[in-house]
Design an enzyme around this catalytic site. Structure first.
Site, PDB file in Angstrom:
ATOM      1  N   CYS A  11      10.190 -47.223 -66.943  1.00  0.00           N
ATOM      2  CA  CYS A  11      10.927 -46.504 -65.899  1.00  0.00           C
ATOM      3  C   CYS A  11      12.377 -46.983 -65.906  1.00  0.00           C
ATOM      4  CB  CYS A  11      10.295 -46.775 -64.530  1.00  0.00           C
ATOM      5  SG  CYS A  11       9.127 -45.472 -64.100  1.00  0.00           S
ATOM      6  N   PRO A  12      13.354 -46.122 -65.729  1.00  0.00           N
ATOM      7  CA  PRO A  12      13.219 -44.738 -65.229  1.00  0.00           C
ATOM      8  C   PRO A  12      13.083 -43.667 -66.318  1.00  0.00           C
ATOM      9  CG  PRO A  12      15.521 -45.361 -65.284  1.00  0.00           C
ATOM     10  CD  PRO A  12      14.768 -46.539 -65.814  1.00  0.00           C
TER      11      PRO A  12
END
Lengths: 73, 365
Positions: A11-12
């Site tokens: 992530c992201p």
């Protein structure tokens, strides 16, 4: 339905991929994100809330977590 | 440009009163307070006076206070001691407790109470979890990551109704906010209020069935007398200036909350905007990696913390952010202290928009 393979991505990145490709499904259509980063389980629903899209739940595809998002706008 | 330390929630800089007391006590309080000669009596007096000061500041009795080696140790003892004293295993706790509380609760049977998107414990679920086999219910006073103040008075009333002791971790609020009455066990940590590191507080109210775990030993777990003296002196000092400092720090935090939300697109400002600690603010930037942002801010002279998974050794995001259902990536926690100036906050607020914009651009957005 479009499936985005974000396995192995931190992530992201899966959320960035989702934002980039949501426009490729019709309104009412579903986009599925395969993502094994533990943060995706929290960040994909949060992205849907912030972006006004519909989070349609977590599934398992093969052994991988999959998150479905329905485009609402 | 001098560096800005904006991580008081991890450790506040040493308060000048703590520094002064620490140096005095190093000269005067090195002897074993349990011995029977002049130097020991002097050490004993310092220890007793420190305990009395803390008792007075926190509305407790001196003999209810146990000094510990850290806030973490105090939290572990609070929970293990209630299980031992009440001969029950189950611990009820909110999903956003400090990890020290979660680790101790997870040693045996436990039930987690969910929180809402602002981080407030669900009191209905809290009440439902208070079954007769509950040893202890844990609800922190205010959250260390997002600043949200918990409905402690209501939780205390529910615990009283079920005759279950309430444990509150007040590490972030001691010295800043008064803790509502009704708790049976309370813990804190001196370096969160400007005391030295290495002093934890465990307070067990008289009448609470609590037994210290481990071998029975008359020695307290916290043995660093100069640090204890400095902790007590600084707690009194911090409490005395809390009204002015809370107003000043809360205004700085309010300015950060408002400006970040207004000037940076795609940001989620997290936690209760009203029922919050004066010194903590947390936000998450969509599409930004927390670790990269932290390093970038560090390079620019800002020391802040993050709950994003990439900044944790386990690669899991903060359990607090996850329980609230807020964005966990691109997360930054800013926590101010008595030395933080408006100019420092201005510099941070000037640095954030271009930094976030650049990182997003580098990510291809």
């Amino acid at each position: 339905m479009i499936t985005l393979d974000c396995l192995g991505q931190r992530c992201p990145l899966p959320v960035i991929a989702l934002a980039r490709h949501i426009g490729e499904v019709e309104v009412g259509g579903t986009i599925r994100v395969l993502a094994d980063d533990p943060a995706a389980a929290h960040d994909i629903p949060a992205w849907c809330r912030l972006r006004g899209q519909e989070y349609a739940g977590e599934h398992t595809v093969g052994d991988a977590p999959a998150y479905d998002v329905v485009r609402t706008s | 440009m001098s560096a800005s330390y904006l991580d008081a929630a991890s450790a506040a800089p040493l308060h000048p009163v703590a520094r002064e007391a620490l140096l005095a006590a190093l000269a005067d309080g090195w002897a074993d307070p349990a011995r029977l000669y002049a130097q020991a009596r002097r050490a004993r007096q310092l220890l007793d006076a420190s305990r009395a000061t803390i008792a007075d500041c926190l509305g407790a009795r001196a003999d209810e206070i146990t000094f510990c080696a850290s806030g973490t140790q105090a939290a572990h003892l609070a929970i293990a001691g209630a299980r031992k004293g009440r001969r029950l295993r189950k611990v009820v706790h909110s999903a956003v407790e400090h990890s020290a509380v979660l680790h101790a609760a997870a040693e045996d049977e436990h039930a987690e109470v969910p929180v809402d998107i602002l981080g407030r414990a669900d009191l209905g679920a809290f009440a439902a979890a208070l079954t007769p086999d509950t040893a202890l219910a844990a609800l922190m006073h205010a959250n260390h990551e997002v600043g949200t103040v918990q409905p402690l008075a209501e939780a205390a009333a529910l615990c009283a109704e079920h005759d279950i002791p309430l444990y509150t971790d007040a590490a972030q609020s001691l010295g800043r906010l008064p803790v509502p009455p009704g708790w049976s066990v309370l813990t804190g940590s001196a370096h969160k209020w400007g005391g030295p590191p290495g002093v934890g507080l465990l307070i067990v109210k008289k009448g609470t069935r609590w037994r210290r775990p481990g071998p029975s030993d008359e020695r307290e777990p916290g043995r660093d007398l100069p640090a204890i003296v400095a902790a007590a002196a600084s707690l009194r000092a911090v409490q005395a200036e809390s009204e002015t400092e809370n107003a000043r720090q809360s205004a700085l935090v309010g300015r950060i909350r408002a400006t970040v939300a207004a000037e940076i697109p795609d940001v989620e400002v997290i936690g209760d905007p009203d029922g919050r600690l004066p010194h903590i603010v947390t936000f998450s930037f969509l599409y930004v990696e927390g670790e990269t942002l932290l390093h970038e801010l560090d390079r620019q002279g800002f020391a802040v913390n993050s709950g994003s998974s990439c900044t944790s050794s386990t690669l899991h995001p903060s359990h607090v952010l996850a329980a609230m259902g807020v964005l966990t990536h691109g997360n930054v926690r800013v926590s101010v202290h008595r030395d933080t100036t408006g100019a420092e906050v201005d510099r941070l607020l000037a640095a954030l928009p271009p930094t976030v914009a650049r990182l997003r651009k580098e990510a291809g957005l």
